[in-house]
Each structure stands twice: as structure tokens, then as C-alpha cells.
Design a protein around this motif. Structure first.
Motif, PDB file in Angstrom:
ATOM      1  N   THR A 139       1.000  -1.022  -0.017  1.00 41.40           N
ATOM      2  CA  THR A 139       0.147   0.103  -0.107  1.00 41.40           C
ATOM      3  C   THR A 139       0.905   1.364   0.023  1.00 41.40           C
ATOM      4  O   THR A 139       1.856   1.416   0.723  1.00 41.40           O
ATOM      5  CB  THR A 139      -0.873  -0.017   1.238  1.00 41.40           C
ATOM      6  N   THR A 140       0.504   2.102  -1.016  1.00 37.78           N
ATOM      7  CA  THR A 140       1.394   3.276  -0.970  1.00 37.78           C
ATOM      8  C   THR A 140       0.513   4.574  -0.972  1.00 37.78           C
ATOM      9  O   THR A 140      -0.611   4.709  -1.376  1.00 37.78           O
ATOM     10  CB  THR A 140       2.078   3.310  -2.195  1.00 37.78           C
ATOM     11  N   ALA A 141       1.149   5.641  -0.459  1.00 33.84           N
ATOM     12  CA  ALA A 141       0.665   7.025  -0.494  1.00 33.84           C
ATOM     13  C   ALA A 141       1.735   8.031  -0.612  1.00 33.84           C
ATOM     14  O   ALA A 141       2.711   7.864  -0.068  1.00 33.84           O
ATOM     15  CB  ALA A 141      -0.269   7.189   0.737  1.00 33.84           C
ATOM     16  N   SER A 142       1.430   9.245  -0.871  1.00 32.43           N
ATOM     17  CA  SER A 142       2.469  10.241  -1.024  1.00 32.43           C
ATOM     18  C   SER A 142       1.928  11.493  -0.383  1.00 32.43           C
ATOM     19  O   SER A 142       0.655  11.885  -0.360  1.00 32.43           O
ATOM     20  CB  SER A 142       2.912  10.518  -2.601  1.00 32.43           C
ATOM     21  N   THR A 143       3.163  12.059   0.634  1.00 30.89           N
ATOM     22  CA  THR A 143       2.803  13.296   1.383  1.00 30.89           C
ATOM     23  C   THR A 143       4.064  13.893   1.310  1.00 30.89           C
ATOM     24  O   THR A 143       5.215  13.407   1.615  1.00 30.89           O
ATOM     25  CB  THR A 143       2.393  12.990   2.857  1.00 30.89           C
ATOM     26  N   SER A 144       3.975  15.263   1.142  1.00 31.16           N
ATOM     27  CA  SER A 144       5.016  16.265   1.253  1.00 31.16           C
ATOM     28  C   SER A 144       6.228  15.790   0.295  1.00 31.16           C
ATOM     29  O   SER A 144       7.619  15.819   0.596  1.00 31.16           O
ATOM     30  CB  SER A 144       5.581  16.226   2.650  1.00 31.16           C
TER      31      SER A 144
END
Length: 433
Positions: free
Chosen positions: A391-396
Motif C-alpha cells: 500500500t502506497t501514498a505520497s505526502t510532502s
């Protein structure tokens, strides 16, 4: 719709009931105590939070999204459908605060993987606030979601509403990329999906049941200008190459691979439907593709496949699941049939799951004192026979990867090896001309 409906001639309030959608019913039929179907979300903040203000903000956010205030209604054995029953208020204390300590976050993660909020009490989510081990180390919000009722993106929408209420700052989502609607044909080079796919080779499993978890932060992969593939396609290729390399290292015979990919078409603003709103597609790969050296060609083929799969209208779990959950016989009979068919279909279950949330669309800014989130991790359930999810997400500007696995398949050292392989293969997609 409000949480309770009234009839003028009826002095007794009658709770609103919503029949289980297909995804919820199938998940409800197949619940397992050893490997709960939970989604875990972590939001890392640089500062601290006021307990009473956070409780108030989160409770108000639940009321602003009343579809989350639900519990499973009692259904007689001859009933033809499960149903959610909406409640006007939470029936349990949703927000709790962990005592500070060096192992507080590790223990909160373990609880999120092992303890699903019960479906019989509204709402089926819990928020645990974990302070840093020492003053000034920030705060982590650990959200545990019962996946039978709700998915991760919907709960992130609720948390974004709570952040806006707490910090007083606008949380309008960033605009998604504009893509014209299209129905694309199946690419001619797509491998057949009739053969049973590869399984993730066993590593060094432990003796305790449940799921293990490893989270890591990586640079967002670069893409050469003008290429036809997306970051999601790079993540998909990296996942396929990681599992293929792992299987070769463990002596597994090469087989076709299929990777499940959730697709979410819902709006991200306050009108977002709350529940399980993603549909699942499967991206196939042939054994030869994953042992070749032409990585740019593999990225382009993967992009064509994912675009075609996303464009095709399809029920959330396919036409078979929609037929299986038709309310023509008692739901208890359908439950037995669903479990039997799921066991029979085990050899055709996809190899693994890649759930890419993409760029977190909300600022997740809790205002002065708490600050804006600098990391957000998700993890999807990893029950056997699949046994492994990415599971991946991108922030900053950073990629936040969570590997979650069944302890019946892999151990902690195996998770670390898979993380290293994923990082290596993701970096290789950047270098593809």
C-alpha cells in the motif's frame, strides 16, 4: 438523509436501514478471527493535540458524514439481506489516547492489525492518539477501520473533516488530474487470465496468527518527461518484479502473475460516499515479461493495461459476486455458498495486491500547535491465500510504503527483504529511458 427517520403516525423512532452492498456482504460472509479485515491508517503530525478539542472535532466529523454512524442490524436466519442500521450518535468512545512510551506506536500498530472494531457497535472505526516518546516528538493518529464496512479513502475523508474542524483551516481536496473519459480496448499483448497465477513463495513464517507490518519512506520515483506511464504504473511494475525476484530466490517455478489494483472513482470533497467504494481490477503479467531486460517496454505495456482496465465499466467485485449476493434465498444460505466458492477459487486468487492511494488530496492540517501531516501510511489486509499487500501514498513529496503480510506466510526478516527488493526495482523504473 438524517441518521434517524420519523413517521408522523409512529411515536417510536425507527432507525434507517441500508442493505449491505455487494462488497460488504462478501466480506461479512468470509470474516476470520485469526486475520481480521482491518485497514490501518497512520497520520504523523509534528506537534501535540488537545484531547477534548480532538474528541469534539472527530465526533462532529462523524455527524457530518452520517453514513459512518452505522452498526450491523440483527437479521433473522431467514432474512434475505444483511443491513446497516444508522445511529444518531457514536455508541462507543471512538477516540482514545495511548500513554507515551518508546513502544507506544509499535503497540498501537499491532492493535490496529489484530483488533477490528466490532460491527455491532456504531461506528466501525477507532482513532488512537499516540504521543511521541518524549516532549516535542510530535503525535501519531492511528485509525483502525473494519474493512467489512468502510475503506481507507472514505475514512481519510472523515479525518480530513475532523482536521478542518479542529484547526479551522480549509481542507478542500486538491484537484485530481484531468483525464477525458474513454473506453479502451484490451491491449493485444495482455496475457491470458485463465491460468492459476503465481503464489508468493513462503519465507520464514512464525507461529502466531495475524498480520505483520513494515512501513518505510522512499523518494517519489521520477519519470522522464513525456513518457506514457504514470507513477502508479511504476509502482505496479516494481511490485511485480519484487514478487518475481522473491519467488526466484525461494525456488518457486515461474508462473503468470496477477496483481489486484483497487480503482476509486469517487469525488474527494465532502460529498464523497462513505463505505467501500473501490472496484477491483487485476493486472496480469507473463513470466517472460518479469525476467526480461527491456524495462521501458514493460512500463509501456503495463500503462496500456492499467488504462484499459480502469476505463472498463465493471461491478466492484465482478459480475459473479453481484449474482452470488442477489437476495433470492436467505442470507445464511448465501454465506455458506460464498465461503465454499471462495475456498474452491483459492488457486485463482491474485498473487498480491497493490493499493496506491496516490497523493493524499487533503492538507491534513490541524492548525497551530499540532501542525500539518508530514507522513501518511495505509495498510490493507493481507489474509491468506494472497498473504501479502503493498500500500502506497505520497505526502510532502515523499512516498510512504506499507508492506503487510500474513504471519502464516512470511516473517519480519522476509518483510525487510521484500522492502529492499521493492526499493531497488522502483529505483530501476526511474532509470528507464
Amino acid at each position: 438523509m438524517t441518521a434517524l427517520e420519523h413517521r408522523a403516525e409512529d411515536p417510536v423512532r425507527r432507525p434507517v436501514r441500508i442493505p449491505f452492498p455487494v462488497v460488504d456482504e462478501v466480506a461479512r460472509h468470509c470474516l476470520q478471527e485469526a486475520e481480521p479485515e482491518t485497514v490501518h491508517i497512520e497520520v504523523h503530525l509534528p506537534g501535540g493535540l488537545d484531547p477534548s478539542r480532538l474528541r469534539e472535532a472527530f465526533t462532529r466529523a462523524l455527524r457530518l458524514h452520517p453514513r459512518i454512524l452505522m452498526r450491523e442490524a440483527r437479521v433473522p436466519w431467514y432474512g434475505r439481506r444483511y443491513a446497516w442500521e444508522l445511529t444518531p450518535d457514536p455508541e462507543v468512545e471512538v477516540v482514545t489516547f495511548a500513554p507515551p512510551g518508546r513502544d507506544a506506536l509499535r503497540e498501537a500498530r499491532a492493535r490496529a492489525l489484530a483488533q477490528a472494531p466490532p460491527l455491532t457497535l456504531s461506528p466501525p472505526i477507532r482513532l488512537e492518539v499516540v504521543p511521541g516518546p518524549t516532549a516535542g516528538d510530535g503525535t501519531v493518529l492511528v485509525l483502525t477501520v473494519n474493512h467489512t464496512a468502510v475503506d481507507g479513502p472514505a475514512c481519510l475523508r472523515i479525518l480530513a473533516t475532523a482536521a478542518e474542524l479542529y484547526g479551522g483551516r480549509d481542507h478542500s481536496p486538491t484537484a485530481p488530474p484531468v483525464r477525458p473519459p474513454e473506453i479502451l480496448p484490451r491491449p493485444p499483448d495482455t496475457p491470458s487470465t485463465w491460468a492459476p497465477p503465481a503464489r508468493v513463495a513462503p519465507g520464514s513464517p512464525g507461529t502466531s496468527p495475524g498480520n505483520g507490518l513494515l512501513v518505510t519512506e522512499l523518494p517519489l520515483p521520477n519519470r522522464p518527461k513525456g513518457v506514457p506511464y504514470t507513477v502508479n504504473d511504476q509502482l505496479m511494475v516494481a511490485t511485480a518484479l519484487t514478487v518475481a525476484r522473491w519467488n526466484r530466490e525461494h525456488g518457486a517455478r515461474p508462473r503468470p502473475m496477477r496483481i489486484t489494483m483497487p480503482v476509486d472513482d469517487r469525488p474527494r470533497d465532502a460529498t464523497m460516499p462513505i463505505g467501500n467504494g473501490t472496484r477491483l481490477v487485476e493486472v496480469p503479467f507473463s513470466p517472460d515479461e518479469l525476467t526480461g531486460t527491456d524495462l521501458p517496454a514493460l512500463l509501456r505495456r503495463t500503462a496500456r493495461r492499467t488504462r484499459a482496465l480502469k476505463s472498463l465499466p465493471r461491478p466492484q467485485l465482478g459480475h459473479g459476486a453481484a449474482l452470488l449476493t442477489a437476495p433470492v434465498v436467505p442470507v445464511a444460505w448465501r454465506a455458506a455458498a460464498t465461503r465454499a466458492l471462495r475456498r474452491a477459487a483459492t488457486p485463482w486468487t491474485s498473487t498480491t495486491l497493490l493499493s496506491n492511494i496516490g497523493r493524499v488530496p487533503y492538507p491534513m492540517d490541524f492548525g497551530e500547535g499540532a501542525g500539518r501531516a508530514h507522513a501518511v501510511w495505509f495498510s490493507a489486509p493481507a489474509r491468506m491465500p494472497r498473504g501479502l499487500t503493498f500500500t502506497t501514498a505520497s505526502t510532502s513529496g515523499r512516498l510512504h510504503l506499507a508492506l503487510r503480510w500474513s504471519r502464516a506466510l512470511l516473517g519480519q526478516a522476509d518483510g525487510a527483504r521484500l522492502r529492499d527488493l521493492f526499493e531497488q526495482h522502483l529505483h530501476a523504473t526511474e532509470e528507464a529511458p
